[in-house]
Design a protein around this motif. Sequence first.
Motif, PDB file in Angstrom:
ATOM      1  N   VAL A  36      -5.078  -7.261   8.671  1.00 44.07           N
ATOM      2  CA  VAL A  36      -4.849  -6.402   7.597  1.00 44.07           C
ATOM      3  C   VAL A  36      -3.460  -5.778   7.600  1.00 44.07           C
ATOM      4  O   VAL A  36      -2.709  -5.800   6.410  1.00 44.07           O
ATOM      5  CB  VAL A  36      -5.838  -5.261   7.786  1.00 44.07           C
ATOM      6  CG1 VAL A  36      -5.892  -4.350   6.543  1.00 44.07           C
ATOM      7  CG2 VAL A  36      -7.253  -5.790   7.582  1.00 44.07           C
ATOM      8  N   ARG A  37      -3.137  -5.491   8.872  1.00 41.34           N
ATOM      9  CA  ARG A  37      -1.763  -4.908   9.126  1.00 41.34           C
ATOM     10  C   ARG A  37      -0.498  -5.945   8.461  1.00 41.34           C
ATOM     11  O   ARG A  37       0.630  -5.602   8.229  1.00 41.34           O
ATOM     12  CB  ARG A  37      -1.389  -4.398  10.116  1.00 41.34           C
ATOM     13  CG  ARG A  37      -1.400  -5.292  11.145  1.00 41.34           C
ATOM     14  CD  ARG A  37      -1.111  -4.578  12.663  1.00 41.34           C
ATOM     15  NE  ARG A  37      -1.242  -5.534  13.734  1.00 41.34           N
ATOM     16  CZ  ARG A  37      -1.674  -5.175  15.139  1.00 41.34           C
ATOM     17  NH1 ARG A  37      -1.875  -3.889  15.286  1.00 41.34           N
ATOM     18  NH2 ARG A  37      -1.615  -6.180  16.107  1.00 41.34           N
ATOM     19  N   ILE A  72      -0.826  -8.161   6.120  1.00 40.07           N
ATOM     20  CA  ILE A  72      -1.054  -8.533   4.504  1.00 40.07           C
ATOM     21  C   ILE A  72       0.205  -8.299   3.848  1.00 40.07           C
ATOM     22  O   ILE A  72       0.517  -9.107   3.036  1.00 40.07           O
ATOM     23  CB  ILE A  72      -2.128  -7.714   3.988  1.00 40.07           C
ATOM     24  CG1 ILE A  72      -3.460  -8.443   4.378  1.00 40.07           C
ATOM     25  CG2 ILE A  72      -2.145  -8.015   2.297  1.00 40.07           C
ATOM     26  CD1 ILE A  72      -4.775  -7.748   3.890  1.00 40.07           C
ATOM     27  N   PRO A  73       1.063  -7.236   3.876  1.00 41.21           N
ATOM     28  CA  PRO A  73       2.308  -6.984   3.226  1.00 41.21           C
ATOM     29  C   PRO A  73       3.175  -8.034   3.663  1.00 41.21           C
ATOM     30  O   PRO A  73       4.101  -8.324   2.873  1.00 41.21           O
ATOM     31  CB  PRO A  73       2.725  -5.658   3.675  1.00 41.21           C
ATOM     32  CG  PRO A  73       1.774  -4.941   4.696  1.00 41.21           C
ATOM     33  CD  PRO A  73       0.448  -5.942   4.975  1.00 41.21           C
ATOM     34  N   ARG A  74       3.400  -8.635   4.758  1.00 44.67           N
ATOM     35  CA  ARG A  74       4.275  -9.600   5.373  1.00 44.67           C
ATOM     36  C   ARG A  74       3.835 -10.907   4.372  1.00 44.67           C
ATOM     37  O   ARG A  74       4.694 -11.751   3.940  1.00 44.67           O
ATOM     38  CB  ARG A  74       4.229  -9.892   6.646  1.00 44.67           C
ATOM     39  CG  ARG A  74       5.433 -10.563   7.217  1.00 44.67           C
ATOM     40  CD  ARG A  74       5.694 -10.197   8.825  1.00 44.67           C
ATOM     41  NE  ARG A  74       4.478  -9.945   9.398  1.00 44.67           N
ATOM     42  CZ  ARG A  74       3.908 -11.137   9.988  1.00 44.67           C
ATOM     43  NH1 ARG A  74       4.222 -12.441   9.661  1.00 44.67           N
ATOM     44  NH2 ARG A  74       2.800 -11.031  10.702  1.00 44.67           N
TER      45      ARG A  74
END
Lengths: 307, 215
Positions: free
Chosen positions: A281-282, A284-286
């Motif tokens: 989840v952490r 995802i922005p990448r």
Amino acid sequence: MASPRDAAPPWTGPYRSYDLVKELAICIAVVAALATLLTILFSSPDEKPSTIASWARTQPNDFLTTATAELDGSSDTAGYGPPYNHAATGQVIGPIHLQSWLGVSHPVNTAVDYVLAPLATIPNDPALRAALARYVAAPAAQRSAWTDAYAKSIGRAGGSSGAGPVAPMMTSLLALAQSGGLDGALLTSRHFYQTDYTKPLLFLADGSLLSDRAQAQHLLGDQWGMMNETGSYPGQVWLWLYTFWYQIEPFKSSDNADALVWALMMLLSVAFVCVPFIPGVRSIPRWIPLHRLIWRAHYRAHAGRAS
Amino acid sequence: MSVHDASRERSWTARLRARAERALPPEQLLPDRQPAYVASWIYVFGALTIAALVAIVASGLILGLKGPAWWHVTAIGRFFNGIHLWSVEIFFFTMVVHLWGKFFMGAWRGGRSLTWVAGAVTFLIAIAAAFTGYLSQQNFDAQWISTQAKDGLNSVGIGAFFNVTNFGQMYTFHVILLPLAVVLLTAWHVLLVRRHGVVPPYVRSAAAARGEEHA
């Protein structure tokens, strides 16, 4: 373990002038102006609340049907369970019975609170006193036969034969409700000053008046009601996810829908708070590089420097 | 060491001040410059959320000072209720944009996890604050929402100590407890942002993560 590309080493590059206080001052002015404009254009909704008196006047048959159900213990509130009574165990999440474990904290005895106690406050009515005494002294089976006969007679011409003392009791209760006396009796039964509307609200909710009004305003559960508001106002749109689960299976048809939806939302809320610690989840922005749009000037500058 | 210095060293007040100054020196608490990458409209949404919170608290104070029935019976009361309502809508809109912006920036990187946690908890508490506001309206909305919401809260035992049909309890939560929590959490969130700074951009490669990109 976090990817090396998730690293954020301290910034050693150039700085730019940035006036935080000025930014906040301008933001406050913009928000104040926007809120004022929206208020002038749309104001705010304020549908008058329903009262037991208005319910008894506009829907007397529904009022009498509901009051009879409160008397014989067949209403929604009478069979609710905790925190109002012990009539049911309430909803469960697998082996977890949170609803019953927390006990009866707001006791409601529908027959006493909504019918017998208010009728006992009516003065100078010997016939009513006699009817009440007869009803209270009768065995449970006899009471049930009377309330069944009365419930069947509501709205029909030809009287209420077989209803015994229930007929005069309900006639008096309807008159008390239509005069506004029942609103007051339910609210100030224990104290002059009162802010707990649990009893009158549960009684109103057992009838059809609130749900009829809610349906007209698109506020029912299957109309995404929890997040809507009367009129065309946006309401609590931030509750969309909570409301969403009630629209789909298995929640939609489950007897434990509320408990299951709450459990799921609590789980999702914890996950939301813990986003920085959840692998995948952490990242995802990448994987979805919207940050390239946000920091496009930075990346452009560094691409130029690299070339 | 002079007697005065020794006295200062023992002073709880002086030690607290020294610790606060070490954690957040004035130029870090209220900086007049930011890293060059802080150059996007998305950064404004945090300040807009705080601005909306200011408008909510200000209009809520006026409504609270006059009592819960005032806005139903006066035009000026209705006006301030409108300001309160629309400020809440703006607050949630700007906060959600801020939230998504920070998510896609991976704003928890570089030791900033607690900043995300503080912001996320603020978001959840703000939902409860708004919800109790809807329950405190003393109109049909409040009646309907309370009689519907009770089932969810009762099903998990919360209804035993948080009774949505008890206006007095909901009003206390709405005008004191939850706003205080939101304001304090927001202050903590902002102080964490100031302490750790604005998260830098993602590096473009693992090699760059070792520091070349910022050089």
